[in-house]
Design a protein around this motif. Structure first.
Motif, PDB file in Angstrom:
ATOM      1  N   TYR A 312       0.850  -1.208   0.000  1.00 20.59           N
ATOM      2  CA  TYR A 312       0.000   0.000   0.000  1.00 20.59           C
ATOM      3  C   TYR A 312       0.880   1.250   0.000  1.00 20.59           C
ATOM      4  O   TYR A 312       0.636   2.214  -0.711  1.00 20.59           O
ATOM      5  CB  TYR A 312      -0.874   0.065   1.254  1.00 20.59           C
ATOM      6  CG  TYR A 312      -2.059  -0.863   1.309  1.00 20.59           C
ATOM      7  CD1 TYR A 312      -2.609  -1.414   0.156  1.00 20.59           C
ATOM      8  CD2 TYR A 312      -2.669  -1.180   2.525  1.00 20.59           C
ATOM      9  CE1 TYR A 312      -3.710  -2.259   0.223  1.00 20.59           C
ATOM     10  CE2 TYR A 312      -3.771  -2.016   2.598  1.00 20.59           C
ATOM     11  CZ  TYR A 312      -4.283  -2.562   1.454  1.00 20.59           C
ATOM     12  OH  TYR A 312      -5.357  -3.385   1.528  1.00 20.59           O
ATOM     13  N   ASN A 313       1.909   1.186   0.837  1.00 18.48           N
ATOM     14  CA  ASN A 313       2.844   2.303   0.953  1.00 18.48           C
ATOM     15  C   ASN A 313       3.493   2.644  -0.367  1.00 18.48           C
ATOM     16  O   ASN A 313       3.630   3.810  -0.736  1.00 18.48           O
ATOM     17  CB  ASN A 313       3.948   1.893   1.935  1.00 18.48           C
ATOM     18  CG  ASN A 313       3.915   2.772   3.137  1.00 18.48           C
ATOM     19  OD1 ASN A 313       3.686   3.965   3.003  1.00 18.48           O
ATOM     20  ND2 ASN A 313       4.119   2.176   4.295  1.00 18.48           N
ATOM     21  N   ILE A 315       2.339   1.989  -3.368  1.00 17.05           N
ATOM     22  CA  ILE A 315       1.370   2.580  -4.306  1.00 17.05           C
ATOM     23  C   ILE A 315       1.133   4.042  -3.933  1.00 17.05           C
ATOM     24  O   ILE A 315       1.069   4.919  -4.797  1.00 17.05           O
ATOM     25  CB  ILE A 315       0.055   1.780  -4.305  1.00 17.05           C
ATOM     26  CG1 ILE A 315       0.317   0.338  -4.755  1.00 17.05           C
ATOM     27  CG2 ILE A 315      -0.967   2.433  -5.232  1.00 17.05           C
ATOM     28  CD1 ILE A 315      -0.896  -0.567  -4.701  1.00 17.05           C
ATOM     29  N   GLU A 316       1.057   4.285  -2.650  1.00 15.30           N
ATOM     30  CA  GLU A 316       0.865   5.656  -2.178  1.00 15.30           C
ATOM     31  C   GLU A 316       2.064   6.537  -2.588  1.00 15.30           C
ATOM     32  O   GLU A 316       1.882   7.653  -3.056  1.00 15.30           O
ATOM     33  CB  GLU A 316       0.702   5.618  -0.645  1.00 15.30           C
ATOM     34  CG  GLU A 316      -0.071   6.749  -0.020  1.00 15.30           C
ATOM     35  CD  GLU A 316      -1.409   7.040  -0.681  1.00 15.30           C
ATOM     36  OE1 GLU A 316      -2.113   6.093  -1.076  1.00 15.30           O
ATOM     37  OE2 GLU A 316      -1.741   8.232  -0.805  1.00 15.30           O
ATOM     38  N   ARG A 319       1.748   7.480  -6.149  1.00 13.74           N
ATOM     39  CA  ARG A 319       0.729   8.520  -6.343  1.00 13.74           C
ATOM     40  C   ARG A 319       1.260   9.908  -5.979  1.00 13.74           C
ATOM     41  O   ARG A 319       1.066  10.868  -6.715  1.00 13.74           O
ATOM     42  CB  ARG A 319      -0.494   8.228  -5.482  1.00 13.74           C
ATOM     43  CG  ARG A 319      -1.344   7.145  -6.015  1.00 13.74           C
ATOM     44  CD  ARG A 319      -2.820   7.496  -5.813  1.00 13.74           C
ATOM     45  NE  ARG A 319      -3.655   6.413  -6.294  1.00 13.74           N
ATOM     46  CZ  ARG A 319      -4.081   6.331  -7.561  1.00 13.74           C
ATOM     47  NH1 ARG A 319      -3.777   7.274  -8.419  1.00 13.74           N
ATOM     48  NH2 ARG A 319      -4.817   5.312  -7.938  1.00 13.74           N
ATOM     49  N   LEU A 392       2.269   1.544 -11.826  1.00 12.34           N
ATOM     50  CA  LEU A 392       0.882   1.609 -11.376  1.00 12.34           C
ATOM     51  C   LEU A 392       0.009   0.615 -12.149  1.00 12.34           C
ATOM     52  O   LEU A 392      -0.852  -0.060 -11.586  1.00 12.34           O
ATOM     53  CB  LEU A 392       0.370   3.042 -11.596  1.00 12.34           C
ATOM     54  CG  LEU A 392      -0.554   3.624 -10.545  1.00 12.34           C
ATOM     55  CD1 LEU A 392      -0.072   3.375  -9.142  1.00 12.34           C
ATOM     56  CD2 LEU A 392      -0.733   5.127 -10.782  1.00 12.34           C
ATOM     57  N   ARG A 396      -2.250  -2.388 -10.879  1.00  9.50           N
ATOM     58  CA  ARG A 396      -3.663  -2.465 -11.245  1.00  9.50           C
ATOM     59  C   ARG A 396      -4.038  -3.896 -11.680  1.00  9.50           C
ATOM     60  O   ARG A 396      -5.104  -4.400 -11.366  1.00  9.50           O
ATOM     61  CB  ARG A 396      -3.998  -1.467 -12.360  1.00  9.50           C
ATOM     62  CG  ARG A 396      -5.480  -1.104 -12.432  1.00  9.50           C
ATOM     63  CD  ARG A 396      -5.841  -0.429 -13.732  1.00  9.50           C
ATOM     64  NE  ARG A 396      -5.391  -1.199 -14.889  1.00  9.50           N
ATOM     65  CZ  ARG A 396      -5.938  -2.329 -15.309  1.00  9.50           C
ATOM     66  NH1 ARG A 396      -6.984  -2.830 -14.704  1.00  9.50           N
ATOM     67  NH2 ARG A 396      -5.434  -2.979 -16.348  1.00  9.50           N
ATOM     68  N   SER A 399      -4.371  -5.876  -8.658  1.00  3.38           N
ATOM     69  CA  SER A 399      -5.627  -5.520  -8.003  1.00  3.38           C
ATOM     70  C   SER A 399      -6.797  -6.282  -8.617  1.00  3.38           C
ATOM     71  O   SER A 399      -7.633  -6.849  -7.923  1.00  3.38           O
ATOM     72  CB  SER A 399      -5.846  -4.004  -8.136  1.00  3.38           C
ATOM     73  OG  SER A 399      -7.111  -3.657  -7.663  1.00  3.38           O
ATOM     74  N   PHE A 405      -5.841  -4.020  -3.112  1.00  8.49           N
ATOM     75  CA  PHE A 405      -5.537  -2.624  -3.499  1.00  8.49           C
ATOM     76  C   PHE A 405      -6.748  -1.915  -4.076  1.00  8.49           C
ATOM     77  O   PHE A 405      -6.604  -0.988  -4.877  1.00  8.49           O
ATOM     78  CB  PHE A 405      -4.437  -2.515  -4.581  1.00  8.49           C
ATOM     79  CG  PHE A 405      -3.209  -3.325  -4.357  1.00  8.49           C
ATOM     80  CD1 PHE A 405      -2.654  -3.452  -3.091  1.00  8.49           C
ATOM     81  CD2 PHE A 405      -2.575  -3.950  -5.425  1.00  8.49           C
ATOM     82  CE1 PHE A 405      -1.496  -4.187  -2.902  1.00  8.49           C
ATOM     83  CE2 PHE A 405      -1.424  -4.684  -5.238  1.00  8.49           C
ATOM     84  CZ  PHE A 405      -0.890  -4.807  -3.978  1.00  8.49           C
ATOM     85  N   GLU A 407      -8.973   0.108  -2.988  1.00 11.96           N
ATOM     86  CA  GLU A 407      -9.142   1.517  -2.656  1.00 11.96           C
ATOM     87  C   GLU A 407      -8.348   2.414  -3.598  1.00 11.96           C
ATOM     88  O   GLU A 407      -8.745   3.526  -3.892  1.00 11.96           O
ATOM     89  CB  GLU A 407      -8.689   1.784  -1.213  1.00 11.96           C
ATOM     90  CG  GLU A 407      -9.672   1.286  -0.185  1.00 11.96           C
ATOM     91  CD  GLU A 407     -11.093   1.775  -0.426  1.00 11.96           C
ATOM     92  OE1 GLU A 407     -11.268   2.996  -0.591  1.00 11.96           O
ATOM     93  OE2 GLU A 407     -12.020   0.941  -0.487  1.00 11.96           O
ATOM     94  N   TYR A 408      -7.206   1.909  -4.051  1.00  5.55           N
ATOM     95  CA  TYR A 408      -6.332   2.750  -4.869  1.00  5.55           C
ATOM     96  C   TYR A 408      -6.772   2.807  -6.321  1.00  5.55           C
ATOM     97  O   TYR A 408      -6.392   3.698  -7.050  1.00  5.55           O
ATOM     98  CB  TYR A 408      -4.891   2.245  -4.798  1.00  5.55           C
ATOM     99  CG  TYR A 408      -4.357   2.330  -3.400  1.00  5.55           C
ATOM    100  CD1 TYR A 408      -3.819   3.523  -2.928  1.00  5.55           C
ATOM    101  CD2 TYR A 408      -4.441   1.247  -2.535  1.00  5.55           C
ATOM    102  CE1 TYR A 408      -3.352   3.621  -1.635  1.00  5.55           C
ATOM    103  CE2 TYR A 408      -3.972   1.328  -1.238  1.00  5.55           C
ATOM    104  CZ  TYR A 408      -3.436   2.521  -0.785  1.00  5.55           C
ATOM    105  OH  TYR A 408      -2.992   2.608   0.496  1.00  5.55           O
ATOM    106  N   PHE A 409      -7.552   1.837  -6.719  1.00  8.62           N
ATOM    107  CA  PHE A 409      -7.849   1.780  -8.147  1.00  8.62           C
ATOM    108  C   PHE A 409      -9.297   2.073  -8.501  1.00  8.62           C
ATOM    109  O   PHE A 409      -9.624   2.218  -9.659  1.00  8.62           O
ATOM    110  CB  PHE A 409      -7.387   0.443  -8.732  1.00  8.62           C
ATOM    111  CG  PHE A 409      -5.897   0.350  -8.747  1.00  8.62           C
ATOM    112  CD1 PHE A 409      -5.163   1.009  -9.724  1.00  8.62           C
ATOM    113  CD2 PHE A 409      -5.202  -0.326  -7.752  1.00  8.62           C
ATOM    114  CE1 PHE A 409      -3.783   0.969  -9.724  1.00  8.62           C
ATOM    115  CE2 PHE A 409      -3.820  -0.371  -7.746  1.00  8.62           C
ATOM    116  CZ  PHE A 409      -3.108   0.278  -8.736  1.00  8.62           C
TER     117      PHE A 409
END
Ligand code: AMP
Ligand code: ZN
Length: 468
Positions: A312-313, A315-316, A319, A392, A396, A399, A405, A407-409
């Motif tokens: 998660y970190n 991916i964050e 972003r 990313l 995806r 995901s 993941f 929430e991120y996508f």
């Protein structure tokens, strides 16, 4: 069936039909069940990702001995008990982000189809009636044992005909059971009663997927007798090869024993979800290949949680970095290094998943990409958007296939907006019930100005985006 990996060739070019044995609904879903259904969810997601259209059917055993026994213990009506746990099961699966099956046939809604199926078996000489129901005569089906490799002679030695059972041979199994007083029952040519367990899957799978289909699965404990008996009934009835590929999941184990209701060593999904997010549970399960046993320990889940947080970190970080990226007029050595890591990781990911859906092996390239991205972002002062986009895109894919993941996508803004529109629709219909048409109409008119059109249909109020 062959006890080895086979090249996967679906019956139809671009479509895959699969049937997964569903739960007997008399209690809460535990992690063992969830492991099995998450495994099939990822198999299905991956096949869809690869471009196949998947038609998936999963049954509900909503009447059987266990349900009747539990209902007697609790004093509930068996139908209501099953209804309740069926609903809970669907809620648990939704919480775990398991995509719903396309069709969820229930035994109690297919009694006539089951009776027809048993009748055909009788006509063909594979079934016989007795004092307590109808049985399948196993020795008449020559290929019995082809999945589980049980030997009929050994089997005969191992089981006895219990007192009160009307079967001719110990290995025969019930297709229809006559009702005892007070038990749920349906009319049939053999008297009032209910179906045996195995016949439901033969009937409902062939009804919705045809006499032959690609994939059938369930947990390891279903190989014998359940799947062996399903094969015998179906192939005896149709004379065709029924299922092309069998998938069986390994057990979730607790201190060396299978997690199960009867041993009392289970943890329910509801309990787990109070402590861990659904994605942590999925990640924990997917760290093992679906055929391997999976040890349930708190440390194991905690470990999965830490690993997932690392991802998660990453991916964050991507972003955040993407907000201040450079237009990529040039790529340096660092960009090429990261690009190549992603390219190779994607290849490894597909190789692992193409090799019997090896999610355990597929985890490795995920961490390779995460490490490479973090190293790149630490080293490079002005990261390039194009290469970060590739990272990313890689996440995806993960995901989509792993169901993590999310929430991120998902388009967070859009879903909030959708929720707000739904809320306004609810308010508007409450206003209409109170005959406050003025305010209700104002909501509709103003939404229209914002490009949202409300339409009242027999299914309730729906909304559409329009160009104003
Ligand atoms: P049941 O409701 O008992 O018929 O189980 C539903 C599905 O969950 C079947 O496919 C079982 O094989 C599977 N299952 C039950 N216990 C476990 C376990 N401990 N580990 C993995 N799968 C399980
Ligand atoms: Zn089944």
């Amino acid at each position: 069936m062959t006890k080895q990996k086979e090249e996967f060739k679906p019956l139809r070019d671009d479509e895959i039909r699969m049937y997964v044995c569903g739960p007997t609904v008399y209690d809460y879903t535990h992690l063992g069940h969830a492991r099995t259904y998450i495994a099939f969810d990822v198999i299905r997601r991956y096949l869809e990702h690869k471009g196949y259209t998947v038609l998936m059917v999963m049954n509900f055993t909503d009447i059987d001995d266990k349900i009747i026994r539990r209902a007697n213990e609790t004093g509930e009506d068996p139908k209501e008990l099953a209804e309740k746990f069926l609903k809970y099961f669907l809620e648990d699966m939704k919480a775990l982000k398991v995509k719903p099956a396309d069709i969820y046939p229930r035994v109690t809604e297919h009694i006539q189809d089951i009776i027809e199926f048993v009748r055909k078996l009788e006509e063909k000489g594979y079934a016989y009636g007795s004092s307590d129901g109808v049985y399948f005569e196993v020795r008449k089906y020559e290929k019995y044992g082809k999945l589980s490799k049980v030997n009929l002679e050994d089997l005969r030695k191992g089981v006895r005909v219990e007192p009160g059972e009307g079967k001719k041979n110990p290995e025969d199994f019930a297709l229809w059971k006559k009702a005892k007083p007070g038990e749920p029952k349906w009319e049939s040519p053999w008297g009032e009663g209910r179906p045996g367990w195995h016949i439901e899957c033969s009937t409902m799978s062939t009804k919705y997927l045809g006499e032959s289909f690609d994939i059938h699965g369930g947990g390891n404990d279903l190989i014998f007798p359940h799947h062996e008996n399903e094969i015998a009934q179906t192939e005896a009835c149709t004379g065709k090869e029924w299922v092309k590929y069998w998938f069986h999941t390994g057990f979730v184990m607790v201190s060396g024993e299978k997690m199960s209701k009867s041993l009392g060593n289970f943890v329910t999904i509801r309990e787990l979800l109070q402590r861990y997010s659904p994605e942590v549970i999925r990640f924990f399960v997917l760290q093992k290949h679906y055929r391997s046993p999976l040890d349930y320990t708190e440390e194991g889940i905690q470990h999965a949680k830490n690993n997932l947080e690392r991802l998660y970190n990453t991916i964050e970080n991507i972003r955040i970095a993407m907000e201040k990226v450079e237009v990529p007029f040039k790529w340096e050595k660092e960009e090429f290094e990261l690009y190549e890591t992603i390219r190779d990781a994607k290849k490894k990911l597909y190789e692992a998943m193409d090799d019997d859906f090896n999610t355990a092996e597929a985890m490795k390239p995920i961490f390779e990409v995460a490490n490479a991205v973090n190293a790149y972002l630490t080293k490079v002062e002005k990261p390039k958007e194009s290469v970060l986009r590739k990272a990313l895109e890689f996440f995806r894919i993960i995901s989509e296939v792993f169901g993590i993941f999310e929430e991120y996508f998902k388009e967070a803004k859009e879903t909030k907006e959708e929720e707000l529109i739904e809320l306004l629709i609810e308010v508007r219909s409450a206003l209409r019930k109170q005959k406050n048409f003025e305010l209700a109409d104002k909501i509709r008119a103003q939404l229209r100005e914002l490009g949202i059109q409300l339409e009242d249909t027999p299914q309730g109020t729906i909304w559409k985006r329009i160009n104003v």
